[in-house]
Write an enzyme that holds these catalytic residues in place. Structure first.
Site, PDB file in Angstrom:
ATOM      1  N   ASP A 158       0.861  -1.172   0.000  1.00  0.00           N
ATOM      2  CA  ASP A 158       0.000   0.000   0.000  1.00  0.00           C
ATOM      3  C   ASP A 158       0.899   1.224   0.000  1.00  0.00           C
ATOM      4  OD1 ASP A 158      -2.791   1.251   0.546  1.00  0.00           O
ATOM      5  OD2 ASP A 158      -1.511   2.137   2.097  1.00  0.00           O
ATOM      6  N   GLU A 217      -1.243  -1.100  -5.552  1.00  0.00           N
ATOM      7  CA  GLU A 217      -2.463  -0.413  -5.961  1.00  0.00           C
ATOM      8  C   GLU A 217      -2.164   0.482  -7.153  1.00  0.00           C
ATOM      9  OE1 GLU A 217      -3.933   2.005  -2.795  1.00  0.00           O
ATOM     10  OE2 GLU A 217      -1.938   2.425  -2.008  1.00  0.00           O
ATOM     11  N   ASP A 252      -3.588   0.690   6.795  1.00  0.00           N
ATOM     12  CA  ASP A 252      -2.763   0.472   5.612  1.00  0.00           C
ATOM     13  C   ASP A 252      -2.359  -0.994   5.466  1.00  0.00           C
ATOM     14  OD1 ASP A 252      -2.915   3.181   5.049  1.00  0.00           O
ATOM     15  OD2 ASP A 252      -1.095   3.657   6.178  1.00  0.00           O
TER      16      ASP A 252
END
Length: 388
Positions: free
Chosen positions: A190, A274, A353
């Protein structure tokens, strides 16, 4: 798979004052030639509907030298490479138009935005036997610092200006390295502002925020620059000081990205991240922090190192990664200020996270079991950062 690959080796140059003048002159002439060729292409199409090629423009170089004697002091192949560089820009423009992407028509280059020239066919012994000098045709033997050895067949030699420093970029053809041994590990990452990377294993990579750290000093230098008279020597020196600090910030960020990417590639076979819309985030109130983190640069370095090591990098849609529970899938919406994720469905409690990183990894798993491949998060990029 091809048995060879290209690798660039970048070294600092230490030219004399006379050589610096020659390098600056060469860059200026190449920049003017680039703009002239661009204007020629535009005019030919607007007036006659004709599209010029790089070969057409290279054939006219003898006429350019006859009309402008200063170009006789520039290596012929360097001038030919200018035409090839412009042609590459147009090919990229037409490819993006065909693909329905933002086209980006080739633009004229100012002196500050044209900072390299290339010898496309350098001599194999361009670097002296003792490794202290590199031969640049029409310029001479320039002192070079070989801080690490280079290997393979020399394909191109580029000279690049960064601020007040000069560098040689040797692109060599080398045998493709063997993939790293398999580790059996997979990780989701992340991307963040406070922590540059948070992994699904619970590891945190702090973000030193180099631009924010340099902000106070940068503010002083920029105010000093704003007070200087345009065109004066003092303004030129103040401008150089601002550029030098920005270059330092860039290098600090690049160093952090390289180290983080190497660590991830060495320890994992499968890396899921991501696939953020960095351009969109750069238009929000978090723009400075987002750009200071440099996520796009980090992902590019990660992909490059993964390809060479035989690893896989895949981008995942970031929607709801921080709101869905990685255990039961229950969606719990919280504001960004809430850093701990508490699931009302199964009672899971962990860092927000880390939960997102675990979701990113889990959502990428179907691709792994089906034999996924490296996926570029940002396929459309300008020229390599090594070349201007």
């Amino acid at each position: 798979m091809e048995s060879t690959t290209l690798r660039a080796f970048k070294y600092r140059l230490y030219p004399t004052k006379a050589q610096i003048a020659s390098l600056d002159t060469t860059l200026t002439l190449c920049q003017r030639l680039y703009n002239g060729m661009l204007e020629e292409r535009r005019g030919a199409y607007q007036k006659a509907g004709k599209s010029l090629t790089a070969y057409d423009q290279m054939k006219s170089l003898p006429e350019v030298k006859a009309a402008l004697p200063e170009y006789a002091g520039v290596n012929a192949q360097v001038l030919q490479d200018v035409a090839k560089r412009l042609d590459k820009s147009f090919k990229g423009f037409f490819r993006r138009v065909k693909a329905g992407q933002k086209a980006g028509y080739p633009r004229f280059r100012s002196r500050d935005r044209y900072d390299s020239f290339t010898y496309p066919q350098p001599r194999q012994n361009s670097v002296s036997g003792n490794g202290k000098h590199v031969y640049l045709p029409k310029i001479g033997n320039v002192r070079i610092k070989l801080h690490r050895p280079f290997s393979g067949k020399l394909k191109t030699l580029a000279v690049k200006r960064e601020g007040q420093e000069w560098y040689a970029v040797l692109t060599c053809e080398i045998p493709r390295p063997a993939p790293l041994p398999q580790t059996g590990n997979a990780v989701g990452i992340d991307l963040g502002v406070r922590h540059l990377i948070v992994t699904s294993d619970g590891d945190f990579e702090d973000n030193p925020r180099p631009l924010r750290t340099a902000q106070k000093r940068l503010r002083v230098l920029q105010r000093s620059l704003s007070r200087k008279k345009r065109g004066s020597k003092r303004r030129h020196k103040a401008r150089q000081a601002v550029a030098k600090l920005h270059l330092k910030v860039k290098r600090q960020r690049d160093d952090l990205h390289h180290k983080a990417a190497v660590k991830l590639v060495r320890e994992n076979d499968w890396i899921a991240h991501e696939n953020l819309s960095i351009t969109g985030l750069a238009r929000t109130r978090m723009a400075r922090s987002v750009l200071d983190a440099g996520w796009g640069s980090l992902i590019e370095k990660l992909i490059s190192k993964a390809e060479e090591a035989g690893r896989t990098v895949i981008g995942i849609n970031p929607a709801y990664t921080s709101q869905d529970c990685h255990l039961c899938g229950h969606r719990e919406k919280h504001s960004l200020s809430v850093r701990e994720f508490t699931c009302k469905g199964c009672g899971a409690f962990l860092n927000r996270d880390v939960n997102a990183a675990k979701n990113i990894l889990a959502w990428s798993m179907p691709s792994w079991t089906q034999g996924g491949s490296v996926e570029r998060a940002c396929p459309e990029k300008p020229r390599s950062s090594e070349l201007g």
